[in-house]
Scaffold this motif. Structure first.
Motif, short mmCIF file in Angstrom:
data_model
loop_
_atom_site.label_atom_id
_atom_site.label_comp_id
_atom_site.label_asym_id
_atom_site.label_seq_id
_atom_site.Cartn_x
_atom_site.Cartn_y
_atom_site.Cartn_z
N LEU A 1 19.84 -4.34 -10.78
CA LEU A 1 19.40 -5.16 -9.65
C LEU A 1 20.35 -5.07 -8.46
CD1 LEU A 1 18.13 -8.31 -11.56
CD2 LEU A 1 16.75 -6.59 -10.37
N ASN A 2 21.63 -4.95 -8.73
CA ASN A 2 22.62 -4.87 -7.65
C ASN A 2 22.60 -3.54 -6.92
OD1 ASN A 2 23.54 -7.48 -8.10
ND2 ASN A 2 25.10 -6.82 -9.54
N THR A 3 22.13 -2.49 -7.58
CA THR A 3 22.15 -1.17 -6.97
C THR A 3 20.79 -0.71 -6.44
OG1 THR A 3 21.86 -0.07 -9.11
CG2 THR A 3 24.12 -0.39 -8.34
N ALA A 4 19.72 -1.32 -6.94
CA ALA A 4 18.38 -0.90 -6.52
C ALA A 4 18.03 -1.52 -5.17
CB ALA A 4 17.35 -1.34 -7.56
N PRO A 5 17.27 -0.79 -4.36
CA PRO A 5 16.79 -1.38 -3.11
C PRO A 5 15.91 -2.60 -3.41
CG PRO A 5 16.27 0.98 -3.23
CD PRO A 5 16.82 0.57 -4.55
N ALA A 6 15.95 -3.58 -2.56
CA ALA A 6 15.20 -4.82 -2.78
C ALA A 6 13.72 -4.55 -3.03
CB ALA A 6 15.37 -5.75 -1.59
#
Length: 82
Positions: free
Chosen positions: A34-39
């Motif tokens: 979640l921290n690395t994926a685009p929103a």
């Protein structure tokens, strides 16, 4: 999606082992995704992970099944936050 394949592979391995002590590691992998994926890709990625965990749940027994349920519940909470 960045990190999705890595997260999915780790979750599969952790579910297969079914060690309850590894639950924080599974949560950490999901959080890292979640921290690395685009929103815009987070919800879709979480659904892929959830579908995979549910597939493993259907094929699992005992502690593996319980671990998959825990992963599914955590992903469901994260989806609700999205």
């Amino acid at each position: 999606m960045p990190g999705l394949a890595e997260c999915q592979s780790l979750l599969r391995l952790l579910i297969a082992k079914g060690d309850p002590k590894a639950i924080p590691l599974a949560r950490g992998a999901i959080d890292q995704f979640l921290n690395t994926a685009p929103a815009s890709a987070r919800g879709r990625g979480l659904r892929v992970l959830q579908r995979d965990a549910l597939d493993q749940h259907d094929a699992a027994l005992g502690v593996q099944r319980s671990f998959a349920e825990t992963v599914d519940a955590y992903i469901e909470r994260k989806l609700a936050e999205e």
